[in-house]
Enzyme design. Structure first.
Site, mmCIF file in Angstrom:
data_model
loop_
_atom_site.group_PDB
_atom_site.id
_atom_site.type_symbol
_atom_site.label_atom_id
_atom_site.label_comp_id
_atom_site.label_asym_id
_atom_site.label_seq_id
_atom_site.Cartn_x
_atom_site.Cartn_y
_atom_site.Cartn_z
ATOM 1 N N THR A 126 1.213 -1.004 -0.220
ATOM 2 C CA THR A 126 -0.053 -0.056 -0.116
ATOM 3 C C THR A 126 1.188 1.425 0.020
ATOM 4 O O THR A 126 1.841 1.313 0.057
ATOM 5 C CB THR A 126 -1.073 0.198 0.818
ATOM 6 O OG1 THR A 126 -2.169 1.039 0.984
ATOM 7 C CG2 THR A 126 -0.700 0.661 2.562
ATOM 8 N N SER A 147 2.229 5.250 -7.620
ATOM 9 C CA SER A 147 1.136 4.139 -8.165
ATOM 10 C C SER A 147 1.571 3.409 -9.275
ATOM 11 O O SER A 147 1.101 2.554 -9.915
ATOM 12 C CB SER A 147 -0.223 4.681 -8.098
ATOM 13 O OG SER A 147 -0.738 5.723 -9.127
ATOM 14 N N CYS A 182 4.990 1.439 -8.407
ATOM 15 C CA CYS A 182 4.962 0.918 -7.035
ATOM 16 C C CYS A 182 3.629 -0.091 -7.900
ATOM 17 O O CYS A 182 2.356 -0.242 -7.998
ATOM 18 C CB CYS A 182 5.015 0.668 -6.383
ATOM 19 S SG CYS A 182 4.216 -0.483 -4.440
ATOM 20 N N THR A 225 1.130 -0.236 -5.382
ATOM 21 C CA THR A 225 -0.618 0.873 -5.617
ATOM 22 C C THR A 225 -0.821 0.793 -6.387
ATOM 23 O O THR A 225 -0.872 1.147 -7.525
ATOM 24 C CB THR A 225 0.842 1.573 -4.978
ATOM 25 O OG1 THR A 225 1.302 1.691 -3.934
ATOM 26 C CG2 THR A 225 0.451 3.317 -4.999
#
Length: 185
Positions: free
Chosen positions: A12, A168, A171, A174
């Site tokens: 996250t 995002s 990763c 994410t």
């Protein structure tokens, strides 16, 4: 959050940005198990109001563990109204020394609109030097992106959203489904 720390579970990204008279905490919604996205709309940023004292918290790690820690933080805030630093230090001390709490696998970003802290299970209560804190698998990407934007005319929410968009994109754990909470001084 290292892969060996939470085997099989990934990621996250949570970011806290303090700029001007506001602090924003934003988090993505993705929960992954191995190479599979289990959920894309998890809510990892929450508003707490112990005793009418407004606090925003974001978490990375095990959801059940994070909720346990958030409940403990609320109890500490009720015992020390208006003192986020003291409540955070007391939580970190308990987390570090209590045999049950030591097993909890999560990290927190907390703010009351004035102070901004990262709380870890190692007993750390860290206040960021550059008004940006980030945790989770994409935390370093979000942190670097946000620090690069802090001197711009963007407000705290825009910095947080733009940094999360960059994280995002980089990763795989994410996503861009954000929960954003703002709190003023």
């Amino acid at each position: 959050m290292a892969e060996d720390q939470f085997p099989g579970w990934h990621g996250t990204t949570i970011i806290g940005v303090r700029k001007g008279d506001e602090v924003v905490v934003a988090g993505d919604g993705q929960v992954s198990l191995g190479q599979t996205v289990i959920k894309g709309s998890a809510r990892k940023v929450r508003r707490l109001s112990p005793g009418g004292y407004d606090v925003v918290a974001g978490f990375a790690g095990s959801t059940a563990d994070a909720f346990t820690l958030l409940e403990r933080l609320e109890a500490k805030l009720e015992a020390t109204p208006g003192q986020l630093q003291r409540a955070s230090v007391e939580l970190a001390k308990d987390w570090r020394t209590d045999k049950y709490l030591q097993k909890l696998e999560a990290m927190l970003i907390v703010t009351d609109g004035k102070d901004l802290y990262v709380i870890t299970g190692a007993g750390d209560v860290l206040e960021p030097e550059h008004d940006v804190a980030a945790i989770g698998s994409g935390g370093n990407f979000a942190l670097a992106a946000a620090r690069g934007m802090m001197d711009s005319d963007r407000d705290a929410e825009t910095v947080a959203r733009d940094a999360m968009a960059i994280a995002s994109d980089i990763c795989v754990y994410t996503n861009g489904n954000l929960t954003v909470e703002r709190i003023g001084k």
